[in-house]
Motif scaffolding. Structure first.
Motif, PDB file in Angstrom:
ATOM      1  N   THR A   1      52.435  15.668  56.260  1.00 46.17           N
ATOM      2  CA  THR A   1      53.702  15.426  55.651  1.00 46.17           C
ATOM      3  C   THR A   1      53.724  13.941  54.854  1.00 46.17           C
ATOM      4  OG1 THR A   1      54.342  14.012  57.506  1.00 46.17           O
ATOM      5  CG2 THR A   1      54.955  16.382  57.535  1.00 46.17           C
ATOM      6  N   ASP A   2      52.783  13.498  54.730  1.00 44.91           N
ATOM      7  CA  ASP A   2      52.845  12.213  53.783  1.00 44.91           C
ATOM      8  C   ASP A   2      52.190  12.513  52.345  1.00 44.91           C
ATOM      9  OD1 ASP A   2      52.826   9.699  52.648  1.00 44.91           O
ATOM     10  OD2 ASP A   2      51.001   9.031  53.651  1.00 44.91           O
ATOM     11  N   ARG A   3      52.831  13.367  51.580  1.00 43.61           N
ATOM     12  CA  ARG A   3      52.534  13.976  50.297  1.00 43.61           C
ATOM     13  C   ARG A   3      53.863  14.292  49.441  1.00 43.61           C
ATOM     14  NH1 ARG A   3      52.317  19.837  50.366  1.00 43.61           N
ATOM     15  NH2 ARG A   3      51.170  19.595  48.600  1.00 43.61           N
TER      16      ARG A   3
ATOM     17  N   SER B   1      60.391  14.064  55.357  1.00 42.84           N
ATOM     18  CA  SER B   1      59.250  13.021  55.192  1.00 42.84           C
ATOM     19  C   SER B   1      58.535  13.194  53.889  1.00 42.84           C
ATOM     20  CB  SER B   1      58.316  12.936  56.601  1.00 42.84           C
ATOM     21  OG  SER B   1      57.562  14.180  56.920  1.00 42.84           O
ATOM     22  N   LEU B   2      58.583  14.581  53.500  1.00 45.95           N
ATOM     23  CA  LEU B   2      57.732  14.718  52.361  1.00 45.95           C
ATOM     24  C   LEU B   2      58.630  14.307  50.967  1.00 45.95           C
ATOM     25  CD1 LEU B   2      57.214  17.500  54.320  1.00 45.95           C
ATOM     26  CD2 LEU B   2      55.231  17.748  52.323  1.00 45.95           C
TER      27      LEU B   2
END
Length: 412
Positions: A36-38, A75-76
């Protein structure tokens, strides 16, 4: 208007070399894979000017709506860019190139059939960019050699033609007809498909198929050619700008019945002619998805306007692409292509427009999701076409809400 188009199919003779500077070295590798960090990257190609400006702008709004809806809840990150195709195949090709050069791996659009054919074959397919069109309905798209990269939330006109022929024969009771069609791939293919079904399925006769070149001051000559053998029915396939002039030239005392397609399902046409259009009937793909009501509320709240033609399809195109990108875990067209079926079929967590943010989060974590959309349930076949098709049989009626009255619903 389900068959948005620009120029004729002959323009497909162009090739990648027609795009200045297009080179595979311009396309860089995708971003980090998974999680999700993208950032999800989406291109949007809609006709914000030209013949389809009035429908293209609401479709652009609908394409952006899923992003506005979820950007503060997931979160993206989402990065997107909008390009104006100008309802022009050549401009569409250039816009597709601009998006490909900037490493956008997926595109909502184009809307017009001919623009879609040009942009996909000349740029998007060679550069492995996924395309999901919310408005291109020509049957030609089904048979593209597209490496599985071309999808559409709009329904193919091959299905509308069957319903159109059925209504002509069984509701209006006619066995002879002529067509007046927009002089492009959409118009020609739909005219041909109607003629085949009318002849083969109902024993009817189609005496003439007459093209309409957009932007003419009068279509009296085309109408005269269509009437040569005195058909009982005229089938008009086109868009509001052309259709308004055709209706004006036909006059209010036409001796034959008139049947139109979804491209002319526009209440503004009431104001473009000096006689009543009431009673002229037509067919159009019907919006009937599990998320229709939620989408309508979201659109009205966000834009202070009612959804327009193909706006639910445009919303669904963006929603599916975002889900597929999240599930694929990378901004790579091939990976996103492979995920398109995964997020629309199967027994994963059911996701609707109401729960889209949750769906993107789940997909990014690798969980199975199944999207059920605003326009339909959104189920693609092996060609990237919709498998579910419900059509509205309607008529112009100034006394009805929106100037259009529904007569029946027909499945195909």
């Amino acid at each position: 208007m389900t068959g948005f188009c620009g120029a004729g199919l002959g323009g497909l003779a162009g090739c990648l070399s027609s795009v200045p500077g297009l080179d595979s070295n311009d396309i860089e590798d995708g971003s980090d894979v998974g999680g999700t960090d993208r950032t999800l990257r989406l291109g949007i190609m809609q006709p914000l000017s030209g013949n389809l400006e009035t429908v293209g702008k609401p479709m652009r709004n609908a394409a952006e709506l899923p992003i506005r809806q979820v950007e503060d809840e997931i979160s993206l990150d989402i990065e997107y860019e909008v390009v104006d195709t100008e309802t022009s195949p050549s401009t569409g090709v250039q816009g597709a190139y601009d998006l490909a050069k900037q490493n956008y791996p997926m595109v909502n659009g184009p809307a017009a059939s001919d623009v879609t054919l040009q942009a996909t074959q000349q740029v998007l397919i060679p550069y492995r960019t996924v395309c999901c069109s919310p408005g291109a309905t020509t049957p030609t798209i089904t048979s593209l050699n597209d490496a599985g990269l071309v999808f559409r939330t709009a329904v193919s006109d091959s299905l509308q033609a069957v319903v159109l022929a059925d209504r002509a024969a069984n509701d209006l009771g006619h066995d002879s007809a002529a067509t007046l069609y927009a002089n492009n791939d959409y118009g020609w293919q739909l005219s041909q498909a109607f003629s085949r079904s009318f002849r083969n399925d109902h024993g009817g006769t189609v005496s003439a198929q007459v093209p309409l070149t957009e932007g003419q001051d009068t279509y009296e000559g085309a109408i005269e050619r269509a009437r040569t053998d005195d058909p009982e029915l005229l089938v008009v396939i086109g868009y509001p700008e052309t259709g308004g002039q055709v209706f004006a030239d036909l006059g209010g005392d036409a001796p034959e019945d008139i049947l139109v397609t979804d491209g002319l399902q526009d209440s503004d046409l009431h104001d473009q002619v000096d006689y009543s259009l009431d009673g002229i009937r037509g067919t159009a793909p019907l919006v009937d998805g599990p998320g229709t009501e939620t989408f309508t509320e979201l659109f009205e709240d966000t834009y202070d306007a009612e959804p327009g033609v193909f706006t639910p399809h445009s919303y669904d195109a963006s929603a599916v692409l975002l889900l597929a990108n999240a599930y694929a875990g990378q901004n790579d067209g091939t990976a996103i292509r492979n995920a398109m079926q995964a997020v629309t079929t199967g027994d994963g967590e059911e996701i609707t427009p109401e729960s889209l943010a949750d769906g993107i989060e789940l997909a990014a974590q690798g969980d199975s999701v199944t999207y059920q959309g605003a326009s339909s349930s959104v189920s693609f076949d092996e060609n990237g076409d919709m498998t579910d098709a419900l059509f509205q049989y309607w008529e112009f009626d100034e006394s009805a809400d929106g100037g259009i009255a529904e007569l029946d619903r027909v499945s195909s």
